[in-house]
Scaffold this active site. Structure first.
Site, PDB file in Angstrom:
ATOM      1  N   HIS A 121       0.869  -1.183   0.000  1.00  0.00           N
ATOM      2  CA  HIS A 121       0.000   0.000   0.000  1.00  0.00           C
ATOM      3  C   HIS A 121       0.909   1.237   0.000  1.00  0.00           C
ATOM      4  O   HIS A 121       2.022   1.191   0.527  1.00  0.00           O
ATOM      5  CB  HIS A 121      -0.832  -0.064   1.285  1.00  0.00           C
ATOM      6  N   ASP A 198       2.829  -4.853   8.268  1.00  0.00           N
ATOM      7  CA  ASP A 198       1.628  -4.047   8.070  1.00  0.00           C
ATOM      8  C   ASP A 198       0.432  -5.007   8.174  1.00  0.00           C
ATOM      9  O   ASP A 198       0.146  -5.768   7.245  1.00  0.00           O
ATOM     10  CB  ASP A 198       1.689  -3.377   6.691  1.00  0.00           C
ATOM     11  N   GLN A 201      -4.653  -5.383   7.029  1.00  0.00           N
ATOM     12  CA  GLN A 201      -5.657  -6.282   6.440  1.00  0.00           C
ATOM     13  C   GLN A 201      -5.626  -7.674   7.064  1.00  0.00           C
ATOM     14  O   GLN A 201      -6.256  -8.600   6.532  1.00  0.00           O
ATOM     15  CB  GLN A 201      -5.431  -6.408   4.927  1.00  0.00           C
ATOM     16  N   LYS A 224     -10.535  -0.630  10.519  1.00  0.00           N
ATOM     17  CA  LYS A 224     -10.647  -1.810   9.654  1.00  0.00           C
ATOM     18  C   LYS A 224     -10.975  -3.062  10.457  1.00  0.00           C
ATOM     19  O   LYS A 224     -11.146  -4.143   9.913  1.00  0.00           O
ATOM     20  CB  LYS A 224      -9.349  -2.014   8.862  1.00  0.00           C
ATOM     21  N   CYS A 362      -4.772   2.571  -3.693  1.00  0.00           N
ATOM     22  CA  CYS A 362      -3.538   3.047  -3.036  1.00  0.00           C
ATOM     23  C   CYS A 362      -2.391   2.078  -3.242  1.00  0.00           C
ATOM     24  O   CYS A 362      -1.594   1.827  -2.315  1.00  0.00           O
ATOM     25  CB  CYS A 362      -3.755   3.294  -1.543  1.00  0.00           C
TER      26      CYS A 362
HETATM   27  N1  PMP Z   1      -1.796  -0.789   4.592  1.00  0.00           N
HETATM   28  C1  PMP Z   1      -2.746  -1.554   4.060  1.00  0.00           C
HETATM   29  C2  PMP Z   1      -2.398  -2.949   3.620  1.00  0.00           C
HETATM   30  C3  PMP Z   1      -4.035  -1.061   3.911  1.00  0.00           C
HETATM   31  O1  PMP Z   1      -4.988  -1.837   3.364  1.00  0.00           O
HETATM   32  C4  PMP Z   1      -4.342   0.249   4.334  1.00  0.00           C
HETATM   33  C5  PMP Z   1      -5.728   0.832   4.160  1.00  0.00           C
HETATM   34  N2  PMP Z   1      -6.298   0.597   2.916  1.00  0.00           N
HETATM   35  C6  PMP Z   1      -3.318   1.005   4.910  1.00  0.00           C
HETATM   36  C7  PMP Z   1      -2.065   0.458   5.016  1.00  0.00           C
HETATM   37  C8  PMP Z   1      -3.569   2.401   5.405  1.00  0.00           C
HETATM   38  O2  PMP Z   1      -4.464   2.373   6.470  1.00  0.00           O
HETATM   39  P1  PMP Z   1      -5.042   3.731   7.088  1.00  0.00           P
HETATM   40  O3  PMP Z   1      -5.569   4.530   5.943  1.00  0.00           O
HETATM   41  O4  PMP Z   1      -6.100   3.280   8.032  1.00  0.00           O
HETATM   42  O5  PMP Z   1      -3.900   4.429   7.773  1.00  0.00           O
END
Ligand code: PMP
Length: 403
Positions: A121, A198, A201, A224, A362
């Site tokens: 991401h 990270d 997910q 999430k 993203c």
């Molecule tokens: N890493 C991953 C794998 C994600 O899916 C996301 C959110 N789509 C993020 C980071 C960023 O999370 P946040 O916007 O809640 O900071």
């Protein structure tokens, strides 16, 4: 799990959009909130609201207690050794920025390397690029195959004597790939390199245990995992957090301040400048209790069934391309159908009451790897049903006919 019964815990799932029952399949972006989480937030504001850590009075002490109990709940949920290893942040993104900034300041010099994967991401790419600008750190990227699986041999080859940190996603938010993080951590530690996971997910789908994994850092977002927005977690091993400088300055992160010199508080407070979102943290704790009550293994098993069913339904369609066909996969189905633009598919699904995400998610470098501008992504939570997947499949068939 009685899904139909559980759905009553999520009032929003009962609503209609455009006169159709809402089918919410955008859970990788954010999850819906059970009643207990929203009630906890209400309770905090109606009965406990007061700034934490600073007050001698009753309310402040109770609010502090609730906030610190939330830290204990997080500690237990991810299996951390100590609550001082749990830092509250605004989310995954802030947690990674914190590590990138503080870790690199302490341990990285020009030409040192950070190793990530091709499926990250943006939140696990850009913070390291900022460090590249600031101190000349280099970003190395481990490749994936066309099924969306990390090439572990290639990953290991990317490790060099200059690698200072490895930062990888547990589960890809686009492909659903579950990375072999046990192996990654084992390999990294053989080279004496710390690892950041990270888990944005993964905590909500398959769970994590930081001590079993032996990861050095792990990050996730409350929103999430059925908790409120604006709160996140950074887990860091005590030895790293103690060795890293503060990220931001302000209240709560200090021991003593004078104009000549400031000394810093102990961990985790050293990394928590300013008034924390103590309402959010207690909401998160309530969400984690809810998930723990259901049992993460039950959630994982049910969601696997849903994913298998959705994959079977969609992959049998003419002109369907599914992105992410890893052996080990979770809760996300990214696809394109015929040559219909993902935005068109998303917009038409929306009109039928079905919420999916379209675009690059993203993860632009990953889209470039697959040579597409974006995909349609359906992502599942334990409150989704086979019936909803049938609605999705039927709607896609209708859209294909329209084109
Ligand atoms: N890493 C991953 C794998 C994600 O899916 C996301 C959110 N789509 C993020 C980071 C960023 O999370 P946040 O916007 O809640 O900071």
């Amino acid at each position: 799990m009685d899904i139909i019964e559980l759905r009553h815990d999520f009032p929003i799932l009962q609503r209609e959009v455009y006169g159709k029952p809402l089918v919410y399949l955008d859970n990788a972006a954010t999850t819906q909130k059970p009643r207990c989480v929203v009630e906890k937030i209400d309770e905090m504001y109606f009965t406990l609201n007061s700034n934490v850590h600073r007050g001698v009075h009753f309310l402040s002490q109770e609010a502090t207690q609730a906030h610190e109990n939330a830290r204990k709940t997080v500690q237990k949920f991810i299996g951390a050794a100590s609550e001082s290893e749990i830092v509250f942040t605004r989310g995954t993104t802030e947690s990674i920025n914190l590590v990138a900034s503080s870790f690199c300041r302490a341990f990285c010099k020009e030409d040192d390397e950070i190793l990530i994967t091709a499926m990250e991401h943006h939140s696990n790419i850009v913070p390291w690029q900022l460090q590249a600008d600031i101190r000349g750190v280099k970003l190395r990227v481990a490749p994936i195959n066309s099924r969306g699986e990390l090439l572990l041999d290639e990953f290991e080859k990317k490790i060099s004597p200059r690698t200072k940190l490895i930062s990888v996603t547990h589960i890809s938010n686009v492909l659903g790939t579950i990375n072999p993080i046990d192996e990654i951590i084992r390999i990294a530690h053989e080279h004496d390199i710390p690892v950041l996971i990270d888990a944005a997910q993964s905590v909500q789908h398959i769970g994590v245990n930081v001590q079993q994994l032996d990861c050095d850092f792990l990050v996730f977002s409350s929103h999430k995992i059925y908790g409120p927005t604006g709160v996140g977690v950074l887990y860091g091993k005590e030895k790293w957090l103690n060795a890293m400088p503060p990220y931001q300055g302000g209240g709560e992160m200090i021991a003593n301040v004078s104009f000549e010199k400031t000394t810093y508080n102990e961990i985790p407070f050293k990394f928590e400048a300013g008034t924390p979102d103590f309402v959010g943290t207690t909401g998160l704790a309530s969400a984690l209790d809810y998930v723990a009550g259901l049992g993460i293994d039950n959630i994982a098993a049910y969601e696997k069934e849903l994913l298998d069913y959705a994959t079977e339904r969609l992959s049998s369609m003419d002109g369907m391309r599914i992105f992410g066909e890893a052996q080990n996969k979770s809760s996300v189905l990214s696809f394109l159908v015929k040559d219909i633009h993902p935005y068109d598919v998303g917009t038409l699904l929306d009109k039928m009451g079905i919420a999916v995400r379209t675009g690059h998610h993203c993860a632009e470098p990953l889209m470039n790897f697959f040579g597409v501008p974006g995909t349609v992504r359906a992502s599942f939570a334990f409150y989704n049903t086979r019936g909803e997947i049938d609605l999705l499949a039927n709607a896609i068939e209708r859209i294909v006919k329209m084109f």
